[in-house]
Design a protein around this motif. Structure first.
Motif, PDB file in Angstrom:
ATOM      1  N   GLU A 109      33.524 -96.643  34.641  1.00 31.17           N
ATOM      2  CA  GLU A 109      34.202 -95.742  33.706  1.00 31.17           C
ATOM      3  C   GLU A 109      33.970 -96.117  32.246  1.00 31.17           C
ATOM      4  O   GLU A 109      33.607 -95.266  31.425  1.00 31.17           O
ATOM      5  CB  GLU A 109      35.705 -95.716  34.007  1.00 31.17           C
ATOM      6  CG  GLU A 109      36.062 -94.967  35.272  1.00 31.17           C
ATOM      7  CD  GLU A 109      37.559 -94.880  35.501  1.00 31.17           C
ATOM      8  OE1 GLU A 109      38.008 -93.926  36.134  1.00 31.17           O
ATOM      9  OE2 GLU A 109      38.277 -95.795  35.032  1.00 31.17           O
TER      10      GLU A 109
ATOM     11  N   PRO B 267      37.851 -88.591  44.944  1.00 27.50           N
ATOM     12  CA  PRO B 267      37.538 -88.887  43.545  1.00 27.50           C
ATOM     13  C   PRO B 267      36.970 -87.663  42.834  1.00 27.50           C
ATOM     14  O   PRO B 267      36.097 -86.979  43.366  1.00 27.50           O
ATOM     15  CB  PRO B 267      36.505 -90.013  43.640  1.00 27.50           C
ATOM     16  CG  PRO B 267      35.905 -89.892  45.002  1.00 27.50           C
ATOM     17  CD  PRO B 267      36.979 -89.318  45.879  1.00 27.50           C
TER      18      PRO B 267
ATOM     19  N   LYS C  24      35.162 -96.525  39.567  1.00 27.51           N
ATOM     20  CA  LYS C  24      36.113 -97.104  38.617  1.00 27.51           C
ATOM     21  C   LYS C  24      35.434 -98.158  37.740  1.00 27.51           C
ATOM     22  O   LYS C  24      35.720 -98.273  36.540  1.00 27.51           O
ATOM     23  CB  LYS C  24      37.295 -97.713  39.366  1.00 27.51           C
ATOM     24  CG  LYS C  24      38.309 -96.696  39.886  1.00 27.51           C
ATOM     25  CD  LYS C  24      39.109 -96.093  38.739  1.00 27.51           C
ATOM     26  CE  LYS C  24      40.220 -95.204  39.220  1.00 27.51           C
ATOM     27  NZ  LYS C  24      40.984 -94.593  38.085  1.00 27.51           N
ATOM     28  N   GLN C  25      34.531 -98.921  38.331  1.00 26.69           N
ATOM     29  CA  GLN C  25      33.847 -99.970  37.581  1.00 26.69           C
ATOM     30  C   GLN C  25      32.949 -99.405  36.482  1.00 26.69           C
ATOM     31  O   GLN C  25      32.695-100.068  35.476  1.00 26.69           O
ATOM     32  CB  GLN C  25      33.016-100.834  38.533  1.00 26.69           C
ATOM     33  CG  GLN C  25      33.848-101.696  39.465  1.00 26.69           C
ATOM     34  CD  GLN C  25      33.014-102.372  40.547  1.00 26.69           C
ATOM     35  OE1 GLN C  25      31.823-102.068  40.716  1.00 26.69           O
ATOM     36  NE2 GLN C  25      33.625-103.298  41.276  1.00 26.69           N
TER      37      GLN C  25
ATOM     38  N   GLN D 175      28.044 -92.606  38.634  1.00 24.77           N
ATOM     39  CA  GLN D 175      28.469 -93.832  37.959  1.00 24.77           C
ATOM     40  C   GLN D 175      27.680 -94.059  36.667  1.00 24.77           C
ATOM     41  O   GLN D 175      28.190 -94.610  35.696  1.00 24.77           O
ATOM     42  CB  GLN D 175      28.301 -95.039  38.890  1.00 24.77           C
ATOM     43  CG  GLN D 175      28.866 -96.333  38.302  1.00 24.77           C
ATOM     44  CD  GLN D 175      28.282 -97.565  38.949  1.00 24.77           C
ATOM     45  OE1 GLN D 175      27.138 -97.552  39.410  1.00 24.77           O
ATOM     46  NE2 GLN D 175      29.057 -98.642  38.993  1.00 24.77           N
TER      47      GLN D 175
ATOM     48  N   THR E 160      36.261 -90.584  33.409  1.00 22.72           N
ATOM     49  CA  THR E 160      37.508 -90.960  34.077  1.00 22.72           C
ATOM     50  C   THR E 160      37.440 -90.497  35.519  1.00 22.72           C
ATOM     51  O   THR E 160      36.934 -89.406  35.800  1.00 22.72           O
ATOM     52  CB  THR E 160      38.723 -90.309  33.379  1.00 22.72           C
ATOM     53  OG1 THR E 160      38.746 -90.709  32.006  1.00 22.72           O
ATOM     54  CG2 THR E 160      40.021 -90.733  34.048  1.00 22.72           C
ATOM     55  N   THR E 161      37.950 -91.309  36.432  1.00 21.97           N
ATOM     56  CA  THR E 161      37.976 -90.950  37.848  1.00 21.97           C
ATOM     57  C   THR E 161      39.400 -90.586  38.245  1.00 21.97           C
ATOM     58  O   THR E 161      40.280 -91.451  38.315  1.00 21.97           O
ATOM     59  CB  THR E 161      37.476 -92.114  38.724  1.00 21.97           C
ATOM     60  OG1 THR E 161      36.209 -92.565  38.249  1.00 21.97           O
ATOM     61  CG2 THR E 161      37.355 -91.681  40.177  1.00 21.97           C
TER      62      THR E 161
ATOM     63  N   ILE F 223      35.119 -95.006  45.355  1.00 22.61           N
ATOM     64  CA  ILE F 223      36.101 -95.116  44.278  1.00 22.61           C
ATOM     65  C   ILE F 223      35.948 -96.425  43.499  1.00 22.61           C
ATOM     66  O   ILE F 223      35.962 -96.431  42.258  1.00 22.61           O
ATOM     67  CB  ILE F 223      37.532 -94.959  44.822  1.00 22.61           C
ATOM     68  CG1 ILE F 223      37.765 -93.506  45.258  1.00 22.61           C
ATOM     69  CG2 ILE F 223      38.566 -95.366  43.766  1.00 22.61           C
ATOM     70  CD1 ILE F 223      39.108 -93.270  45.932  1.00 22.61           C
ATOM     71  N   THR F 224      35.813 -97.546  44.198  1.00 25.81           N
ATOM     72  CA  THR F 224      35.725 -98.836  43.517  1.00 25.81           C
ATOM     73  C   THR F 224      34.544 -98.873  42.556  1.00 25.81           C
ATOM     74  O   THR F 224      34.672 -99.280  41.390  1.00 25.81           O
ATOM     75  CB  THR F 224      35.598 -99.980  44.546  1.00 25.81           C
ATOM     76  OG1 THR F 224      36.735 -99.952  45.411  1.00 25.81           O
ATOM     77  CG2 THR F 224      35.536-101.329  43.845  1.00 25.81           C
TER      78      THR F 224
END
Length: 629
Positions: free
Chosen positions: A327, A595, A324-325, A304, A333-334, A320-321
């Motif tokens: 990115e 991911p 995504k936060q 991350q 990119t995930t 994943i959450t």
């Protein structure tokens, strides 16, 4: 019937056999300063019959050479994954799951018995020595059939009807293996994520072999390596996969350059790699891959923070959450690739447990159906996977040409009333005060489900299963353990039930071996003693005495001797029908997403397949074609 596997646009959209003479080769910038010193020019490094990749035909971009891919691994031994991801194979799968030549220029197959392998003229090992049929002959005659090096003899994929092939070296680029019976296992084995390497760098390994080196010299080398004799010395040097011998030449796109102890590994491009793009640039595009060892628990956080250019190892759906936060800030990119396992989580009753009461119950089809229908898979999907997975059995996925919807849904609907009725029908009608049923010997129906403790989602899922099993009078206890401990308990017969990942290959084609779907190995937790018996040719374990298992083994043996795709498809169909009818594995959900974090790289597919076999994780998506913007 003669079949030919030719690299062409019709067979493989990512590669074609273009005339090498029509292609103007360009020197790799990072190697240019070495040309004329320790390296010849690129035209002398690549094979005369090079593999030319048509990027545009496959919808990919012609890339730019250079750069370093940073990625993280949880253990130092995972550096061997570079040989998985690089995926240079004699033959390999493309993204359509078709087998196509790669290191080989061509293969001719006659009746699935005779395989003529054509090497690429002028192909070289990473140290510049020629790669020829001598390297295949050396493996077959001096390694694989040498009793001191391989006391168990040839591996199963080199036997047909129990017999070895006849090998003929036609010339320095042509070799033929001929069996008396069909051997459909041969080509799929060559394409595995961990291939058998039916070739060895003979020019390097002969110095450790008693046939080619003086006994006194070998004794000195063995003493220096603190091993007893030439055979263990040879086996230590003969390391094509694990990356524990950095001196052994390779045909893979990257090779070991340096390491910082066991924490950081730098893998640099193979200057003699055989693949070239249609613009005349030698692959791989990326000069280096740096693999840094980190605690697996903090790899998601480090990813991350933007510390990886390419990361899938040690991150999962639950991350994943958070990924995504991060990115926008970290510039990555995930992507979410479907995992190719038959199920993300599967409960496995041990059909060969030694407890006679549990053995009888686990083998009762009604019991397995009842346990399956007493699971609320929709609830598991919503709670653990936010509704993105597919509830159902552990079986083939829609990506497989063998897929049928009923394979996923058979006995997998949540129906506690039907589950209760089946348990009553078995005779488990007596209950103790809290509603838990009693076994026929008076013990409570309390199932200890053992887990390797490697995946928190398995324990979370078991908590949800325990709630609904309790409603039908079944008590579940989850017992975290370790992988080796569980396998030892399985072979001793002490294991009653376990939770594991689903079938490794959930996307098979008929021409892929159905080894996971029959009791063929001792490490399969559904039937370890039967698998051990098959694997050891009856020397240990137990001979199957359950009709579905006997039939599955018979079908698997029939696949091994099959001579056509049509035969193999019929065999697969019957095996999948048996699994659907018997619920041998109690799968929970499938289609969970992996991911894949990508930072600055092009040609990484936004939608890929993530799996071991087939797939080699990044392998079939051609990591050597990834490049920096």
């Amino acid at each position: 019937m003669l079949r030919r596997f030719l690299l062409s646009a019709a067979l493989c959209a990512t590669a074609l056999s273009a005339p090498a003479l029509a292609l103007e080769l360009k020197e790799t910038p990072s190697l240019a300063a070495r040309v004329g010193k320790d390296l010849p020019p690129v035209a002398e490094r690549v094979p005369e019959e090079m593999l030319v990749v048509d990027m545009e035909a496959s919808g990919r971009k012609i890339g730019k050479q250079g750069g370093t891919i940073d990625t993280m691994i949880g253990r130092s031994k995972d550096v061997r994954l570079i040989n998985v991801w690089g995926y240079a194979r004699l033959v390999g799968y493309n993204e359509k799951l078709e087998l196509v030549p790669d290191i080989l220029r061509d293969i001719e197959v006659e009746g699935d018995r005779v395989f003529t392998l054509h090497l690429r003229k002028g192909h070289k090992w990473s140290d510049g020595h020629s790669f020829t049929t001598e390297d295949i002959r050396f493996w077959f005659e001096d390694v694989a059939t040498n009793e001191e090096l391989q006391p168990t003899g040839l591996p199963p994929f080199m036997l047909a009807a129990g017999k070895p092939p006849k090998m003929d070296v036609i010339d320095e680029t042509t070799v033929r293996f001929a069996w008396d019976a069909p051997n459909p296992l041969f080509l799929p084995e060559l394409a595995k994520s961990r291939p058998p390497f039916i070739y060895r760098p003979a020019h390097y390994l002969k110095q450790f072999h008693a046939k080619y080196t003086d006994e006194a010299k070998l004794a000195k080398l063995a003493a220096a390596q603190k091993v007893r004799g030439w055979a263990p010395l040879f086996n230590k040097a003969d390391d094509m996969y694990n990356h524990e011998n950095d001196d052994i030449p390779t045909l893979q796109p990257w090779m070991m350059q340096s390491s910082d102890g066991d924490r950081r590994f730098v893998l640099t491009r193979n200057p003699f790699y055989h693949r070239v793009d249609s613009a005349g640039q030698q692959l791989p595009y990326v000069d280096e891959v740096v693999m840094t060892v980190a605690d697996s628990k903090i790899i998601p956080a480090k990813t991350q923070a933007g510390e990886a250019n390419l990361q899938a190892r040690n991150i999962g759906f639950s991350d994943i959450t958070v990924l995504k936060q991060g990115e926008a800030q970290a510039g990555y990119t995930t992507y979410l690739w479907p995992i190719s396992k038959g199920a993300e989580i599967s409960i496995l009753p041990n059909l060969t447990t030694k407890d006679p009461v549990w053995r009888e119950l686990n083998r009762d089809t009604r019991f397995r159906h009842a346990l399956s229908m007493a699971i609320d898979r929709d609830l598991i999907n919503k709670v653990l996977y936010l509704g993105f997975a597919k509830p159902g059995n552990d079986t083939v996925l829609p990506l497989s040409p063998l897929y049928k919807e009923e394979y996923t849904t058979a006995w997998a609907n949540y129906d506690p009333d039907a589950a209760n009725a089946l348990l009553d029908e078995i005779g488990l009608t007596k209950r103790r005060g809290d509603g838990i049923r009693l076994l026929r010997d008076g013990r409570p129906l309390e199932i200890i489900v053992e887990t390797a403790g490697e995946d928190q989602s398995q324990l979370d899922a078991l908590e949800l299963v325990a709630e609904t099993w309790k409603e039908v009078g079944v008590k579940l206890f989850a017992k975290p353990s370790q992988r080796d401990t569980i396998r030892d308990r399985a072979l001793s017969g002490d294991l009653v039930m376990s939770v594991w990942w689903g079938f490794e290959n959930g996307i098979p084609t008929p021409d892929m071996p159905p080894e996971d779907y029959a009791p063929t190995r001792g490490d399969f937790l559904s039937w370890p003693l039967w698998g051990d018996n098959y694997e050891t040719d009856g020397k240990s374990g137990e001979k199957p005495d359950w009709a579905p298992a006997e039939r599955l083994i018979s079908l698997y043996d029939a696949w091994l001797s099959s001579a056509s795709t049509q035969e193999r498809e019929a065999i697969w169909r019957e095996m999948l029908d048996i699994h659907a009818a018997e619920t041998i594995h109690i799968g929970l959900v499938s289609g969970v997403r992996q991911p894949v974090v990508v930072k600055g790289l092009e040609n990484v597919p936004s939608e890929g397949i993530y799996g071991w076999d087939p797939g080699a994780q990044f392998g079939i998506h051609r990591m050597d074609e990834f490049f920096f913007k």
